[in-house]
Design a protein around this motif. Structure first.
Motif, PDB file in Angstrom:
ATOM      1  N   GLN A  91     -11.997-107.973 -61.029  1.00 57.95           N
ATOM      2  CA  GLN A  91     -11.354-108.261 -62.309  1.00 57.95           C
ATOM      3  C   GLN A  91     -11.078-106.940 -63.020  1.00 57.95           C
ATOM      4  O   GLN A  91     -11.959-106.072 -63.089  1.00 57.95           O
ATOM      5  N   SER A  92      -9.888-106.793 -63.522  1.00 57.65           N
ATOM      6  CA  SER A  92      -9.477-105.545 -64.160  1.00 57.65           C
ATOM      7  C   SER A  92     -10.424-105.163 -65.300  1.00 57.65           C
ATOM      8  O   SER A  92     -10.703-105.966 -66.188  1.00 57.65           O
ATOM      9  N   ALA A  96     -16.693-104.527 -59.729  1.00 55.53           N
ATOM     10  CA  ALA A  96     -16.614-105.505 -58.641  1.00 55.53           C
ATOM     11  C   ALA A  96     -17.999-106.076 -58.365  1.00 55.53           C
ATOM     12  O   ALA A  96     -19.020-105.389 -58.522  1.00 55.53           O
ATOM     13  N   GLN A  97     -18.037-107.338 -57.962  1.00 56.13           N
ATOM     14  CA  GLN A  97     -19.303-107.991 -57.678  1.00 56.13           C
ATOM     15  C   GLN A  97     -19.275-108.580 -56.268  1.00 56.13           C
ATOM     16  O   GLN A  97     -18.328-109.285 -55.902  1.00 56.13           O
ATOM     17  N   VAL A  98     -20.310-108.271 -55.505  1.00 52.01           N
ATOM     18  CA  VAL A  98     -20.494-108.927 -54.216  1.00 52.01           C
ATOM     19  C   VAL A  98     -21.644-109.911 -54.390  1.00 52.01           C
ATOM     20  O   VAL A  98     -22.772-109.527 -54.715  1.00 52.01           O
ATOM     21  N   VAL A  99     -21.332-111.192 -54.229  1.00 53.57           N
ATOM     22  CA  VAL A  99     -22.292-112.260 -54.500  1.00 53.57           C
ATOM     23  C   VAL A  99     -22.927-112.723 -53.189  1.00 53.57           C
ATOM     24  O   VAL A  99     -22.223-112.987 -52.203  1.00 53.57           O
ATOM     25  N   TYR A 100     -24.238-112.821 -53.202  1.00 53.52           N
ATOM     26  CA  TYR A 100     -25.006-113.332 -52.061  1.00 53.52           C
ATOM     27  C   TYR A 100     -25.696-114.616 -52.516  1.00 53.52           C
ATOM     28  O   TYR A 100     -26.577-114.584 -53.374  1.00 53.52           O
ATOM     29  N   PHE A 275      -2.053-107.604 -63.019  1.00 50.59           N
ATOM     30  CA  PHE A 275      -2.741-108.894 -63.184  1.00 50.59           C
ATOM     31  C   PHE A 275      -4.087-108.693 -63.883  1.00 50.59           C
ATOM     32  O   PHE A 275      -4.891-107.861 -63.470  1.00 50.59           O
ATOM     33  N   LYS A 276      -4.340-109.445 -64.953  1.00 49.15           N
ATOM     34  CA  LYS A 276      -5.566-109.283 -65.744  1.00 49.15           C
ATOM     35  C   LYS A 276      -6.638-110.321 -65.412  1.00 49.15           C
ATOM     36  O   LYS A 276      -7.719-110.309 -65.991  1.00 49.15           O
ATOM     37  N   GLY A 277      -6.306-111.201 -64.491  1.00 50.97           N
ATOM     38  CA  GLY A 277      -7.267-112.231 -64.125  1.00 50.97           C
ATOM     39  C   GLY A 277      -8.245-111.734 -63.073  1.00 50.97           C
ATOM     40  O   GLY A 277      -8.500-110.539 -62.945  1.00 50.97           O
ATOM     41  N   SER A 278      -8.792-112.666 -62.303  1.00 48.79           N
ATOM     42  CA  SER A 278      -9.795-112.306 -61.299  1.00 48.79           C
ATOM     43  C   SER A 278      -9.421-112.828 -59.922  1.00 48.79           C
ATOM     44  O   SER A 278      -8.689-113.825 -59.789  1.00 48.79           O
TER      45      SER A 278
END
Length: 394
Positions: A91-92, A96-100, A275-278
């Motif tokens: 997301q701008s 960044a997220q890496v989800v486990y 793009f400002k979304g995710s």
């Protein structure tokens, strides 16, 4: 002197029995309603509080290329060996997220990584997260889901009845009574003030509280969710969610310079500059898995996201029939179910909606307390009246 006349028995009216049921159900469910209201207040501004106190959630936008999903996953995997990554989020302006996330064995971690440099800023065990702990209580009462969720959802269903029955009991019979019942008399004695807080505030917020309660029931009871879908769709059944798979007969590698997830993600990024979304990218775990990319134009809510699925071997898009597909393909009933969580927390109406949800949850939590005080006061008054009658008759 003649003997005292026996007391005249009053006719048991509909309002009388409504009041009795309201009382006993309120006493039975009060502690759970109070708990749900308080935890709902805490969760109302979860995202805003986290953003204010957790600076690792933000990374300044730079004029550099973003590291692709598989690269971020590879970095995160070194921090969490033997764990399976669920998704990579971009997301701008945010890290960044890496989800486990996994059910068995159960774990939930988020690795926050600078999407330009690959630097790990935070490895967070969500089982130790304050809001995650509150959520587990709000959803399951910190019990196994199959036990805790039905208990809390049943209490929520009872609370819906209490709100409706409370409106019946509160509704004034005359114009003179209406003038008194639409306002809180702050200068009155504390018992009267407590009565007004229970009834007047309950009236003004009852419709918002009912929406919050009903959306909670949709999440808690499958039969209720399916019933709402059936009614809103004009008699159609909800298509059950099923995992989407790639065609395992097409395992010949594509002539690509990058993994399928990276190629597809890059296409979306290139197609929507600024793009400002995710983007949520689900990297395939094995040869059978599909690549899923969720594109959300408004990350403050969830319902508007497009969920796109692609064969990892051919990059061909896979169409799905369930409600977690393209928003443009969603029916009115699909959108209603998609909106459910955003309605529940008030996010559907932005910050004003969250403020209303917070106030409604606070009033909902107060109603069992003020209700018990009213009941204790009437019980004391009844005992005093019976004592006076006893002395009078003797």
């Amino acid at each position: 002197m003649g003997s005292p006349k026996p007391p005249i028995k009053k006719k048991r009216t509909f309002k009388y029995w409504t009041g009795r049921i309201h009382l006993w159900l309120g006493l039975a469910s009060g502690i759970l309603v109070f708990f749900l209201g308080i935890t709902g207040c805490i969760l109302a501004f979860e995202r805003e509080i986290e953003d204010a106190v957790q600076d690792y959630r933000f990374t300044k936008v730079e004029a550099k290329p973003l590291l692709p999903p598989t690269r971020l996953k590879a970095i995160a995997d070194k921090a969490l060996p033997h764990k399976i990554a669920h998704s990579v989020n971009y997301q701008s302006g945010r890290t960044a997220q890496v989800v486990y996330y996994h059910d068995s064995p159960a774990y939930y971690f988020i690795v926050f990584i600078n999407q330009y440099t690959g630097e790990i800023l935070k490895v967070k065990n969500m089982d130790d997260d304050f809001f995650r702990i509150v959520i587990m209580g709000h959803y399951y009462l910190w019990l196994p889901p199959e036990i805790g969720q039905p208990i809390l959802t049943t209490a929520t269903m009872i609370f819906v009845f209490l709100l409706i029955s409370g409106l019946i009991l509160w509704w004034p019979k005359s114009k003179a009574a209406r003038k008194q019942r639409f306002s809180v008399r702050l200068k009155s004695k504390w018992r009267r003030l407590n009565y007004d807080l229970h009834n007047v505030l309950g009236f003004y917020m009852s419709f918002i509280i009912i929406f919050i309660a009903l959306t909670g029931m949709i999440m808690g009871f499958q039969w209720f969710s399916k019933s709402v879908y059936w009614l809103s769709s004009g008699g159609k059944s909800m298509t059950a969610y099923e995992e989407t798979f790639s065609d395992t007969t097409r395992t010949a590698p594509l002539s690509l310079n990058a993994p399928a997830a990276d190629v597809l993600w890059a296409r979306f990024v290139k197609a929507a500059p600024g793009f400002k979304g995710s983007y949520d990218v689900h990297i395939p775990e094995n040869a059978k898995s599909a690549v899923e990319i969720a594109i959300n134009p408004d990350p403050s809510t969830y319902w508007q996201a497009d969920y796109r699925y692609f064969d990892q071997h051919t990059l061909k898009e896979i169409e799905v029939a369930h409600l977690f597909g393209k928003l443009s393909n969603a029916s009115v009933a699909d959108k209603l179910i998609r909106m459910n969580y955003d309605i529940h927390i008030g996010a559907i109406a932005g910050l004003p909606g969250k403020i209303l949800a917070f106030i409604a949850s606070l009033i909902a939590a107060s109603m069992p307390v003020t209700g018990i005080i009213i009941w204790l006061g009437r019980k004391k008054k009844y005992a005093k009246t019976k004592l006076i009658e006893h002395h009078t008759n003797n």
